[in-house]
Design an enzyme around this catalytic site. Structure first.
Site, mmCIF file in Angstrom:
data_model
loop_
_atom_site.group_PDB
_atom_site.id
_atom_site.type_symbol
_atom_site.label_atom_id
_atom_site.label_comp_id
_atom_site.label_asym_id
_atom_site.label_seq_id
_atom_site.Cartn_x
_atom_site.Cartn_y
_atom_site.Cartn_z
ATOM 1 N N HIS A 176 0.823 -1.218 0.000
ATOM 2 C CA HIS A 176 0.000 0.000 0.000
ATOM 3 C C HIS A 176 0.853 1.262 0.000
ATOM 4 C CE1 HIS A 176 0.260 0.805 4.431
ATOM 5 N NE2 HIS A 176 0.269 -0.513 4.544
ATOM 6 N N ASP B 65 6.224 0.758 6.771
ATOM 7 C CA ASP B 65 4.792 0.519 6.548
ATOM 8 C C ASP B 65 4.240 1.615 5.660
ATOM 9 O OD1 ASP B 65 2.202 -0.372 6.650
ATOM 10 O OD2 ASP B 65 1.820 0.285 8.690
ATOM 11 N N GLU C 211 -5.043 1.513 2.454
ATOM 12 C CA GLU C 211 -5.046 0.295 3.267
ATOM 13 C C GLU C 211 -5.253 0.642 4.726
ATOM 14 O OE1 GLU C 211 -3.624 -2.945 5.811
ATOM 15 O OE2 GLU C 211 -2.849 -0.925 5.727
HETATM 16 ZN ZN LIG Z 1 0.760 -1.507 6.266
#
Ligand SMILES: [Zn+2]
Length: 465
Positions: free
Chosen positions: A273, A285, A319
């Site tokens: 994402h 992330d 996401e």
């Molecule tokens: Zn993630």
């Protein structure tokens, strides 16, 4: 000149007989070795990640940062030589944090390390000042009941028991507390590491309960307040949050591909994402994952590799707080779902790779083990049952074989959803090994004669939001 991988099995059939020829390990070793060598020597991928982290930064749905990141994604996929680069439109929720702060007022005046939870409402102007009641679990909450909770700030001080089990307090704690009349909820950050850093993340409201503001506090602040309350010392907190929800924003998934040489209609998709929380740089992330997937395909392109099927890289959007990108991608596929040969999601950071999880049947697992053997030299050969993710969930539910890339995950939740999720956390050599693992897995899945078969009800591996 690069010899196509498909030429190799013929040689092996003649040399070693059909039993060996069926083995993907030997069939693809020369190509895999080339991809691994290219990945381990590659600096372009990490440079692209550095641009995303340092020149664009975090990119929450609806933010100017995400807009910039999407434009950069299109440009970068084109620069990598990918074909059919395009944006699949998606409307995304637009939550903005605003100014926020909290302090303990009694027994000592002290600032608290807080970070509002994503999708939370704000406090009324001027904030909320209320007594704190501390619980560890929902059972504690029920035991206190309305008499113990009404008008107070509920602090969930559950110790980290792993991300899945512990984040339930973050995602549902506000509404569970509101059911007993709480004024606000504070949640101990979902992390194994206490370094006075609050971790945000998605929460949602139960429509049957009044909406109350919710914020994460550092583990240290949570432990301090819980201990004081336990000792019978009244704790009062002042919380101010300027969070608000704006109308949905226009956004989208970015995709690009190398069209298949024999079956361009059949697609192996891999990605992660592009959105992130509004703190840090979304490096682990999930910036490292999207860039690693892109670089894996970029290296195939550089080596002149053209797999049998189309290999597509996808940067899914939203996401973190809605999952609209995964749904938009499923809609984009429409009735061509049978042509989706495999979907691979990476959303656990780019620490040292270990291998892949897969939601496929037993014969398909055996094929993946053969591919895994090619990745033992970068430590990524372990194939285990259970692969998926929130962005490919809608595909897996409709029968597409799903995989997820797995890493050591040694520190992922130390930084997750914090101001500390920055480029320096991504080790360049670990990053390259991830690129190698993705390149080999992606290439072989797109090129091998066989196709994977999904395990019944295979959509495992929960979202890492
Ligand atoms: Zn993630």
């Amino acid at each position: 000149m690069i010899r196509r991988a498909s030429a190799v099995p013929l040689v092996l059939i003649l040399a070693a007989g059909s039993a060996l020829a069926a083995d993907l390990t030997e069939q693809y070793r020369p190509t895999a070795d080339k991809l691994i060598a290219a990945a381990l020597a590659d600096t372009e991928g990490y440079n692209r990640l550095a641009y995303l982290c340092y020149r664009i930064g975090n990119r929450l749905s609806g933010s100017p940062g995400l807009e910039k990141a999407l434009a950069w994604s299109v440009e970068t996929m084109k620069a990598a030589g990918l074909s059919n680069v395009r944006v699949i439109p998606a409307k995304v929720p637009h939550w903005v944090r605003g100014a926020e702060s909290a302090r303990m007022v009694t027994p000592v005046e002290r600032p608290l390390h807080v970070l509002g939870l994503g999708m939370s409402i704000g406090t009324p102007p001027g904030g909320i000042t209320a007594a704190v009641v501390a619980v560890s679990t929902f059972q504690d909450l029920a035991r206190l009941g309305r008499a113990g909770i009404q008008g107070k700030i509920v602090l969930y001080n559950e110790e980290y028991q792993g991300y899945g089990p512990t984040r339930v307090y973050r995602s549902t704690g506000a509404s569970r507390a509101a059911e007993f009349g709480a004024a606000a909820a504070l949640v101990r950050s979902v992390t194994p590491l206490a370094m006075q850093i609050p971790h945000t993340g998605e929460m949602s409201y139960d429509d049957r309960q009044p909406r109350i503001p919710a914020a994460a506090v550092s583990p240290e602040d949570a432990m301090m307040m819980a201990r004081l309350v336990e000792d019978g010392v009244p704790v009062t907190v002042h919380l101010e949050m300027g969070a608000q929800m704006l109308p949905d924003a226009d956004s989208g998934d970015v995709i690009g591909e190398i069209p298949g040489r024999e079956h361009p209609e059949e697609v192996v998709v891999m990605g992660g994402h592009i959105d992130s929380w509004d703190v840090g740089q979304g490096a682990q992330d999930d910036g490292a994952s999207v860039v690693a997937c892109l670089q894996a395909v970029a290296l195939m392109k550089k080596l002149g590799l053209e797999p049998r099927r189309t290999i597509r890289v996808a940067f899914w959007v939203n996401e973190e707080n809605g999952g609209r990108g995964g749904v938009a991608y499923r809609d984009f596929i429409g009735d061509k779902i049978k042509d989706q040969a495999a979907a691979l999601e990476m959303d656990g950071g780019a620490e040292a790779p270990r291998g892949f999880g897969a939601s496929v049947d037993a014969p398909s697992m055996a094929l993946l083990q053969q591919i895994g053997k090619l990745l033992e030299r970068v430590g990524a050969g372990e194939i285990i049952v259970g692969g998926g993710g929130s962005d490919i969930g809608p595909l897996l539910r409709d029968g597409v074989p799903g995989l997820s890339e797995r890493t050591s995950g040694a520190h992922y939740f130390d930084w997750h959803h914090t101001d500390a999720d920055t480029l320096d956390k991504v080790n360049p050599m670990d990053f390259r090994k991830n690129v190698a693992a993705l390149a080999v897995m992606g290439y072989v899945l797109a090129d091998m004669p066989e196709r994977l078969v999904a395990a019944y009800g295979g959509a495992r591996g929960g979202p890492l939001r």
